[in-house]
Design an enzyme around this catalytic site. Structure first.
Site, PDB file in Angstrom:
ATOM      1  N   ASP A  78      35.119  50.523   5.803  1.00 32.07           N
ATOM      2  CA  ASP A  78      35.201  51.700   6.672  1.00 32.07           C
ATOM      3  C   ASP A  78      34.038  51.604   7.658  1.00 32.07           C
ATOM      4  O   ASP A  78      32.875  51.744   7.268  1.00 32.07           O
ATOM      5  CB  ASP A  78      35.112  52.975   5.837  1.00 32.07           C
ATOM      6  CG  ASP A  78      35.331  54.243   6.648  1.00 32.07           C
ATOM      7  OD1 ASP A  78      34.987  54.248   7.848  1.00 32.07           O
ATOM      8  OD2 ASP A  78      35.824  55.235   6.096  1.00 32.07           O
ATOM      9  N   TYR A 123      32.960  58.484   1.531  1.00 30.91           N
ATOM     10  CA  TYR A 123      33.505  59.756   2.007  1.00 30.91           C
ATOM     11  C   TYR A 123      34.328  60.441   0.912  1.00 30.91           C
ATOM     12  O   TYR A 123      35.149  59.793   0.239  1.00 30.91           O
ATOM     13  CB  TYR A 123      34.349  59.517   3.252  1.00 30.91           C
ATOM     14  CG  TYR A 123      35.109  60.729   3.725  1.00 30.91           C
ATOM     15  CD1 TYR A 123      34.452  61.938   3.956  1.00 30.91           C
ATOM     16  CD2 TYR A 123      36.476  60.681   3.935  1.00 30.91           C
ATOM     17  CE1 TYR A 123      35.144  63.060   4.375  1.00 30.91           C
ATOM     18  CE2 TYR A 123      37.181  61.789   4.363  1.00 30.91           C
ATOM     19  CZ  TYR A 123      36.505  62.983   4.581  1.00 30.91           C
ATOM     20  OH  TYR A 123      37.193  64.091   4.995  1.00 30.91           O
ATOM     21  N   LYS A 155      35.906  60.394  15.039  1.00 29.86           N
ATOM     22  CA  LYS A 155      34.460  60.456  15.150  1.00 29.86           C
ATOM     23  C   LYS A 155      33.961  59.775  16.438  1.00 29.86           C
ATOM     24  O   LYS A 155      34.294  60.197  17.525  1.00 29.86           O
ATOM     25  CB  LYS A 155      33.842  59.851  13.890  1.00 29.86           C
ATOM     26  CG  LYS A 155      34.470  60.325  12.579  1.00 29.86           C
ATOM     27  CD  LYS A 155      34.475  61.833  12.405  1.00 29.86           C
ATOM     28  CE  LYS A 155      34.772  62.297  10.983  1.00 29.86           C
ATOM     29  NZ  LYS A 155      36.130  62.010  10.484  1.00 29.86           N
ATOM     30  N   ARG A 208      58.482  56.157  16.580  1.00 32.15           N
ATOM     31  CA  ARG A 208      57.756  55.968  15.322  1.00 32.15           C
ATOM     32  C   ARG A 208      57.445  54.490  15.125  1.00 32.15           C
ATOM     33  O   ARG A 208      56.357  54.116  14.690  1.00 32.15           O
ATOM     34  CB  ARG A 208      58.565  56.505  14.139  1.00 32.15           C
ATOM     35  CG  ARG A 208      57.960  56.114  12.780  1.00 32.15           C
ATOM     36  CD  ARG A 208      58.590  56.853  11.607  1.00 32.15           C
ATOM     37  NE  ARG A 208      60.026  56.875  11.669  1.00 32.15           N
ATOM     38  CZ  ARG A 208      60.833  55.873  11.311  1.00 32.15           C
ATOM     39  NH1 ARG A 208      60.318  54.712  10.917  1.00 32.15           N
ATOM     40  NH2 ARG A 208      62.144  56.000  11.369  1.00 32.15           N
TER      41      ARG A 208
END
Length: 385
Positions: free
Chosen positions: A174, A102, A199, A50
């Site tokens: 973004d 978004y 994406k 992690r």
């Protein structure tokens, strides 16, 4: 970290290249949750997956190099990345977000972070003069997309960065639609860049991932703590897939954009089309600004059909272009923002910011342009019946 002249080489050879133990040209998938230590306080740089994993580290180093930042961070999704960034703020802080952004970004602010006393407000980030007048003492960040989702609104990133720095505010961009191949916000004055790497960076619709790059050691330390403490990290196998996807980003984006420019011109000249939103078209909102800060207009297009053309018939008549959420894969996709990507934004707010029920969003893939145009033409024809 090598210093390559062009980003095309960095995409393939940047970050951590290969494996020094075996000579493999690809970074291995270190599929392990923990690492054996030589003794108390003695380890080989890795303790628990992690906190850090060599495969994820290779990806994080690569995206930092591509965006020209100080450090990169890989998360399990784009929304996990956004959530980590928003966790930098405290009760009473306000985040300004672009008018069209978004829907998931709006949702996490409105339904999650608002519960913790973090406020937000929609503003037209493309209007720098008006935005400056909206700055209050509680504003701690401006979060924008350029081009924005789904109306492809362009914001002057350098202009926002200058205003933000003068007021002690962070600029968060973004960059999902453009990728570092087409636009690098940190070089324009932004402090933090976010990607839904699901994406274009992944490029093949086969993984979910988010990336963040920061421009300072201070932000790197803070965000690194949040990443480790909250644990929304990207798995080794997905990190490997994402590195592989990034290697072909340049050639894919060139074809995406070539096709998008042809589709945008086709739609612009079609008698059935009411409006086209694409910053790569001369005369489009923000065309000059986008030309200055980006390589081109990208490969996302939105448009509206005139009455009496029926969008529901248009969607159902498409044969090659798939009706689906997401974007940026090699295949072309179409969606209806009002009921899909932006359904979480209340109807009255959608109308206020210009997201109409007639709006159609296209993610242009790398198929034959002749086949794409034929599919659009026959679907538009069917939608009139």
């Amino acid at each position: 970290m090598a210093n390559y002249k062009d980003i095309e080489s960095t995409l393939i050879h940047g970050g951590v290249y290969g494996d020094r133990f075996t000579g493999a040209v690809n970074v291995p998938i270190y599929q392990t949750s923990t690492f054996e230590q030589e003794g108390l306080g003695k380890h080989k740089g890795w303790e628990y997956a992690r906190t850090g994993n060599p495969t994820r580290h290779a990806l994080e180093t690569l995206i930092a190099e591509l965006e020209k930042g100080k450090a990169g961070f890989a998360f399990s999704s784009g929304m996990a990345a956004i959530t980590a960034v928003l966790s930098l703020f405290q009760t009473g802080d306000r985040v300004i977000i672009s008018r069209n952004v978004y829907g998931g970004t709006f949702r996490v602010l409105d339904k999650i972070f608002r519960n913790f006393g973090i406020k937000y407000s929609f503003e037209d980030t493309s209007d720098l003069k008006s935005l400056t007048q909206k700055l209050s003492k509680d504003v701690k960040a401006i979060l924008l997309e350029s081009p924005a989702n789904p109306l492809l609104t362009v914001t002057d990133i350098a202009g926002i960065g200058k205003i933000a720095k003068e007021n002690g505010i962070l600029t968060i961009v973004d960059n999902t639609f453009m990728t570092p191949y087409l636009q690098r916000p940190l070089e324009l004055g932004a402090d933090i860049v976010v990607h839904s790497a699901t994406k274009y960076l992944g490029g093949h619709s086969d993984l979910i991932a988010g990336l963040v790059v920061v421009n300072s050691e201070e932000l790197a330390e803070r965000l690194g703590f949040i990443q480790n403490a909250t644990g929304g990290i990207l798995a080794p196998f997905d990190s490997f897939l994402l590195i592989r996807g990034i290697k072909t980003l340049a050639v894919r984006m060139d074809r995406h954009v070539e096709n998008a420019q042809a589709v945008a011109k086709y739609l612009q000249n079609h008698e059935a089309v009411k409006q086209v939103y694409y910053p790569g078209l001369e005369g489009a909102q923000g065309y000059e600004v986008n030309q200055k800060q980006g390589k081109n207009g990208g490969a996302m297009i939105s448009f509206e059909l005139k009455a009496p053309y029926k969008i529901s018939k248009f969607f159902s008549s498409l044969k090659l272009i798939a009706l689906a959420e997401s974007l940026g894969g090699v295949e072309s996709l179409v969606c209806h923002p009002a009921t899909m990507t932006h359904a979480s934004i209340p109807e009255e707010k959608r109308k206020e910011i210009g997201i109409s029920d007639a709006l159609i969003r296209l993610s242009i893939g790398i198929e034959s342009i002749q086949d794409l145009l034929f599919d659009l033409e026959q679907a538009i024809g069917e939608s009139e019946k």
